[in-house]
Design a protein around this motif. Structure first.
Motif, PDB file in Angstrom:
ATOM      1  N   PRO A  67     -26.824 -33.379  -7.718  1.00 56.73           N
ATOM      2  CA  PRO A  67     -27.786 -32.380  -7.214  1.00 56.73           C
ATOM      3  C   PRO A  67     -28.852 -31.995  -8.222  1.00 56.73           C
ATOM      4  CG  PRO A  67     -25.645 -31.401  -7.560  1.00 56.73           C
ATOM      5  CD  PRO A  67     -25.462 -32.861  -7.660  1.00 56.73           C
ATOM      6  N   ASN A  86     -34.757 -30.750  -3.165  1.00 60.13           N
ATOM      7  CA  ASN A  86     -34.107 -29.748  -2.338  1.00 60.13           C
ATOM      8  C   ASN A  86     -33.650 -30.317  -1.016  1.00 60.13           C
ATOM      9  OD1 ASN A  86     -33.504 -27.199  -2.998  1.00 60.13           O
ATOM     10  ND2 ASN A  86     -35.583 -26.422  -2.834  1.00 60.13           N
ATOM     11  N   ILE A 107     -30.448 -32.128  -1.219  1.00 58.85           N
ATOM     12  CA  ILE A 107     -29.333 -31.186  -1.356  1.00 58.85           C
ATOM     13  C   ILE A 107     -28.965 -30.625   0.007  1.00 58.85           C
ATOM     14  CG2 ILE A 107     -28.641 -28.970  -2.329  1.00 58.85           C
ATOM     15  CD1 ILE A 107     -30.321 -29.666  -4.734  1.00 58.85           C
ATOM     16  N   ARG A 158     -29.723 -23.083  -3.711  1.00 59.85           N
ATOM     17  CA  ARG A 158     -29.181 -24.161  -2.884  1.00 59.85           C
ATOM     18  C   ARG A 158     -28.169 -25.003  -3.641  1.00 59.85           C
ATOM     19  NH1 ARG A 158     -33.166 -26.505   1.556  1.00 59.85           N
ATOM     20  NH2 ARG A 158     -33.054 -24.620   2.778  1.00 59.85           N
ATOM     21  N   ILE A 159     -28.440 -25.185  -4.949  1.00 64.04           N
ATOM     22  CA  ILE A 159     -27.505 -26.006  -5.727  1.00 64.04           C
ATOM     23  C   ILE A 159     -26.153 -25.318  -5.816  1.00 64.04           C
ATOM     24  CG2 ILE A 159     -27.044 -26.897  -8.044  1.00 64.04           C
ATOM     25  CD1 ILE A 159     -29.875 -27.687  -8.270  1.00 64.04           C
ATOM     26  N   TYR A 218     -24.396 -25.730  -2.666  1.00 62.86           N
ATOM     27  CA  TYR A 218     -23.853 -27.094  -2.595  1.00 62.86           C
ATOM     28  C   TYR A 218     -22.512 -27.160  -3.292  1.00 62.86           C
ATOM     29  CZ  TYR A 218     -23.107 -31.873  -4.173  1.00 62.86           C
ATOM     30  OH  TYR A 218     -22.540 -33.086  -4.464  1.00 62.86           O
TER      31      TYR A 218
END
Lengths: 326, 292
Positions: A24, A29, A32, A156-157, A160
């Protein structure tokens, strides 16, 4: 009883984990986002596989539990402002509760009727959500907050990684379950429910337990989906999602641990990876389903790869080049 | 009172379509104990065939029905030959998944070639036939009802009065024994399956003429609803499926009157669920017990 660990498998597993952790940070983005959807669909496929693959309960309404999980979590977060972990668990419990009701009504039916009843119930639940006022009806629920992590909103990471960890835990637990005594009983019920009950197995109780468990996982997946997308609408939870999940399980391989995972990744990533295919996604799902049932009834995992001429010749070449067995 | 009669008339017209589709399910279930999920897609393709005929060649009611019959028959014949024949032995879950795959494939292929937009059908017999105490009955409704009844009666005559029909009923009862008695099981299954497809095709034409619209996804809901109708009447009995179809049409129209239109699709599902739970054999179906 001590299990021997195959060193090669261990190395492969560690390499895979390292890859999943590292990747990632070096992609956009958008990728991801696809990876998170993959994770969510893996949860759905694994939970459906518990029903279809291990217990022989063919549920065509799995999307309903996904939908209930998503709505429970989204409504709690937006209307009452409850923190994410609680919403997450509540999503699972909400879905499990409805799953128990559905199971109580349908689990005594024979396979085909059960399939259509669950599908009907799925549609009924979706239409009720779409028309009820407490769910905002056709407008859907918007503005679902991202979960907080150490004082800031999750990126977002981070999301994830949360999904990744949840998926790993889920897969571990499911593999422990199906290799346990309970798992063997479930397979016996799938292969012959009458024989199982004549041996003193309480078939209905086992089916019910697995139904609740599977719906719980689907609800958790729904909660993740709603939180990540930040907007949900009942029209996103149509029958075609159920069919996609079935396709993932059937193409990957019913009744295996890795089958649904591979199926979910394949069907989620392939249409994105091959751009011109993405318009024909549903068509591809249909064709893949037909082909897999006709030519690989045990799915990709159950396929005897060495019997396919092309792959056999590649294997042969590798063998002669390296001088060792594969 | 007027309203009740009006809903009854609408319900019977709509019920005719469900009855055609329900009998299609019942025929296939009888000979193969398979629920053919792609029935809805055959319904849709029959309608598309009729639309192509009316738009590019001639706009004719009877010819449309013939096209629907031909498309449904041919499609079901091909499907049976290339796919369902080879998977006959596998588990019912797998074969159901296969029919789902076909349904998805046919719908999406049509959406691709025909376009996703809903298209209009030309109107036939739009003027009203007569009006009795405020109830309007159009020629279209009358003719559709009549056409459906003719098809259903012909099918019943075929199944119950001809030698081939006897073969179909025998295979439905026990296909191994039927084979031992010198019946060509493969051919009988093929014919029953194709006839079931033809019924669905005709239903599709009637449906698109009645609602005056055609689209690639029009088969979904009627397909599922008429399965509910078949279960309601008794999946294992053909008269049961017909009765179920008509009753379902009537119940649905009254239900919409009582509740709101938003819940139209819920009604048939609720009826099906109630019947599956409390009376799984349906109204006229045979009771079946499983033995070890």
């Amino acid at each position: 009883m001590k299990k021997k660990i195959n060193p090669r498998a261990l190395i492969l597993l560690l390499a895979l984990l390292a890859l999943l952790t590292a990747f990632p940070f070096c992609v956009s983005n958008y990728i991801i986002q696809i990876a998170v959807y993959c994770g969510i669909y893996i949860m759905l496929a694994v939970s459906l596989n518990l029903l279809v693959g291990y217990t022989g309960i063919f549920s065509m309404g799995h999307v309903a539990f996904f939908c209930i999980g998503a709505y429970t979590s989204a409504l709690l977060a937006t209307k009452l402002g409850i923190a994410f972990p609680l919403c997450f668990i509540a999503g699972g419990i909400g879905a499990a509760f409805i799953g128990a009701l559905v199971g109580f009504a349908t689990l005594r039916l024979n396979d085909i009727f059960l399939a259509f009843t669950t599908m009907g119930l799925g549609e009924v639940i979706r239409i009720i959500i779409q028309n009820a006022s407490f769910t905002n009806g056709a407008l859907g629920v918007a503005g679902i907050p991202m979960p907080m992590l150490a004082g800031h909103k999750m990126t977002r990471i981070e999301f994830y990684f949360m999904v990744l960890i949840l998926v790993l835990i889920l897969v571990y637990l499911v593999s422990r379950l199906v290799h346990s005594n309970t798992g063997r009983t479930l397979k016996m019920i799938r292969d012959d429910a009458n024989a199982a009950s004549s041996l003193g197995v309480n078939v209905f109780r086992y089916k019910m337990t697995i139904m609740i468990l599977s719906c719980f996982v689907a609800g958790l997946a729904g909660s993740l989906y709603a939180t990540f997308l930040q907007y949900i609408n009942a029209s996103n939870f149509s029958i075609s999602i159920s069919i996609n999940i079935i396709a993932m399980v059937a193409i990957g391989g019913m009744g295996t641990i890795s089958g649904p995972i591979i199926g979910a990744i394949l069907l989620q990533v392939l249409p994105e990876a091959i751009r011109f295919l993405s318009n024909y996604r549903q068509l591809m799902f249909g064709i893949a389903l037909v082909i897999s049932i006709m030519f690989a009834p045990r799915g990709l995992v159950g396929l005897n790869w060495k019997r396919i001429p092309f792959i056999a010749s590649v294997c042969e070449k590798l063998k002669t080049n390296n001088g060792k067995e594969i | 009172m007027t309203m009740i009669v009006q809903q009854l008339v609408n319900g019977i017209t709509q019920g005719g379509l469900y009855a055609l589709l329900a009998i299609s399910y019942s025929l296939v279930y009888g000979v193969m104990s398979l629920v053919n999920f792609s029935t809805g897609s055959i319904y849709m393709l029959g309608a598309v065939g009729a639309w192509l005929l009316c738009n590019y060649l001639i706009s004719d009611f009877l010819l449309s029905l013939v096209v629907g019959f031909a498309v449904g028959f041919a499609l079901a014949f091909i499907l049976e030959k290339i796919a369902f024949k080879s998977i006959r032995g596998i588990s019912r879950i797998s074969s159901l998944i296969c029919t789902i795959g076909f349904s998805q494939m046919l719908n999406e292929l049509t959406a691709l070639l025909f376009g996703k937009a809903t298209k209009g059908m030309p109107s036939f017999f739009s003027e009203k036939a007569f009006e009795v105490v405020g109830v309007t009955i159009s020629w279209l409704q009358l003719i559709l009802m009549l056409a459906v009844v003719v098809v259903l009666v012909t099918l019943q005559l075929f199944v119950y009065k001809t030698k081939m029909g006897l073969a179909v009923r025998t295979v439905a009862m026990d296909n191994t024994t039927a084979g031992l008695m010198g019946i060509n099981v493969d051919r009988t299954i093929s014919i029953a399956f194709s006839l079931a497809g033809a019924c669905a095709g005709i239903a599709g034409v009637a449906g698109c003429i009645y609602y005056r619209s055609v689209s690639a996804y029009m088969g979904w809901i009627p397909g599922i609803k008429s399965f509910s109708a078949a279960v309601f009447g008794g999946l294992s009995s053909m008269p049961g499926a017909i009765l179920g179809g008509y009753l379902m049409g009537i119940i649905e129209n009254f239900g919409v009157q009582i509740f709101s239109t938003g819940y139209r699709d819920v009604i048939s599902f609720v009826v099906m669920i109630i019947f599956l739970l409390f009376c799984p054999a349906g109204l006229l179906g045979r009771k079946k017990t499983t033995k070890v």
